[in-house]
Write an enzyme that holds these catalytic residues in place. Structure first.
Site, PDB file in Angstrom:
ATOM      1  N   GLY A   1      -3.387   3.685  -2.436  1.00 32.00           N
ATOM      2  CA  GLY A   1      -3.375   2.616  -3.424  1.00 32.00           C
ATOM      3  C   GLY A   1      -2.978   1.325  -2.736  1.00 32.00           C
ATOM      4  O   GLY A   1      -2.067   1.322  -1.910  1.00 32.00           O
TER       5      GLY A   1
ATOM      6  N   ALA B   1       0.838  -1.203   0.000  1.00 34.75           N
ATOM      7  CA  ALA B   1       0.000   0.000   0.000  1.00 34.75           C
ATOM      8  C   ALA B   1       0.866   1.243   0.000  1.00 34.75           C
ATOM      9  O   ALA B   1       2.025   1.218   0.422  1.00 34.75           O
ATOM     10  CB  ALA B   1      -0.920  -0.004   1.223  1.00 34.75           C
ATOM     11  N   ASP B   2       0.278   2.337  -0.475  1.00 34.32           N
ATOM     12  CA  ASP B   2       0.935   3.627  -0.415  1.00 34.32           C
ATOM     13  C   ASP B   2      -0.137   4.697  -0.233  1.00 34.32           C
ATOM     14  O   ASP B   2      -1.146   4.679  -0.940  1.00 34.32           O
ATOM     15  CB  ASP B   2       1.743   3.903  -1.682  1.00 34.32           C
ATOM     16  CG  ASP B   2       2.720   5.030  -1.469  1.00 34.32           C
ATOM     17  OD1 ASP B   2       3.758   4.797  -0.822  1.00 34.32           O
ATOM     18  OD2 ASP B   2       2.443   6.158  -1.931  1.00 34.32           O
ATOM     19  N   THR B   3       0.071   5.585   0.723  1.00 32.11           N
ATOM     20  CA  THR B   3      -0.883   6.653   1.019  1.00 32.11           C
ATOM     21  C   THR B   3      -0.237   8.004   0.751  1.00 32.11           C
ATOM     22  O   THR B   3       0.906   8.236   1.138  1.00 32.11           O
ATOM     23  CB  THR B   3      -1.338   6.581   2.497  1.00 32.11           C
ATOM     24  OG1 THR B   3      -1.930   5.311   2.736  1.00 32.11           O
ATOM     25  CG2 THR B   3      -2.343   7.681   2.822  1.00 32.11           C
TER      26      THR B   3
END
Length: 193
Positions: free
Chosen positions: A113, A76-78
């Protein structure tokens, strides 16, 4: 719940203690794994709201050769997006203060994502939440930065911390997404994986 995942060892590819805490809410066993040196840069031609999913797939690609046939990895990436700018993790306290001054009195987007991968299958998605900050003073911002040291957080804040209580005037979308993992959507995707 999620008995379809019983054949997999679930791997959370994240250093984030918040993502670990959120994934624990699903009551599925998982292990935390990390790889250093992943290039998280992205082409400037990608629309800003698509960048987190792009980066989550880059992270998934880095793990692809390391996972076994019976392993499922979640990456994940925020990112915080304010206007036409992505606010990543601040490089120091002054950068954190500047980011929060920029968010004061505005609505911004938090986009996460997520990519779910096995050796043979992959799915990715993005969740976007609108967050509205009230006007906050520089004194309040400095108090937060000095006492909570949000240098490991996109946009220089954690909604679950003091700043969320005093500055967040409204939220449209997933609260957990703002913390770093859209757990409701992740549950749906894992259930259908």
């Amino acid at each position: 719940m999620l008995s379809n995942l019983n054949k997999y060892t679930i791997l959370l590819a994240s250093k984030s203690p918040r993502r670990r805490e959120l994934l624990h809410l699903l009551r599925i066993p998982f292990k935390v794994v990390t790889i250093g040196g992943i290039d998280e840069s992205y082409p400037s031609s990608i629309p800003l709201l698509d960048v987190p999913q792009y980066v989550s797939t880059v992270k998934a690609d880095a793990f692809q050769k390391h996972i076994g046939d019976d392993e499922l990895v979640i990456t994940a990436d925020t990112m915080v997006i304010c206007g036409n700018f992505i606010l990543g993790k601040p490089k120091d306290c002054e950068d954190a203060v500047n980011m929060l001054m920029n968010l004061s009195g505005k609505t911004h987007q938090v986009a996460t994502g997520v990519t779910i991968s096995t050796k043979w299958k992959r799915t990715s998605f993005t969740t976007v939440t609108d967050v509205t900050f009230a006007e906050i003073t520089e004194e309040e911002i400095r108090y937060y930065v000095d006492n909570y040291m949000p240098l490991d957080k996109a946009g220089a804040y954690g909604i679950q911390e003091w700043i969320g209580a005093v500055a967040v005037a409204g939220i449209n979308g997933s609260f957990y997404n703002v913390m770093g993992l859209p757990i409701h959507r992740l549950y749906q995707e894992l259930r259908n994986f």
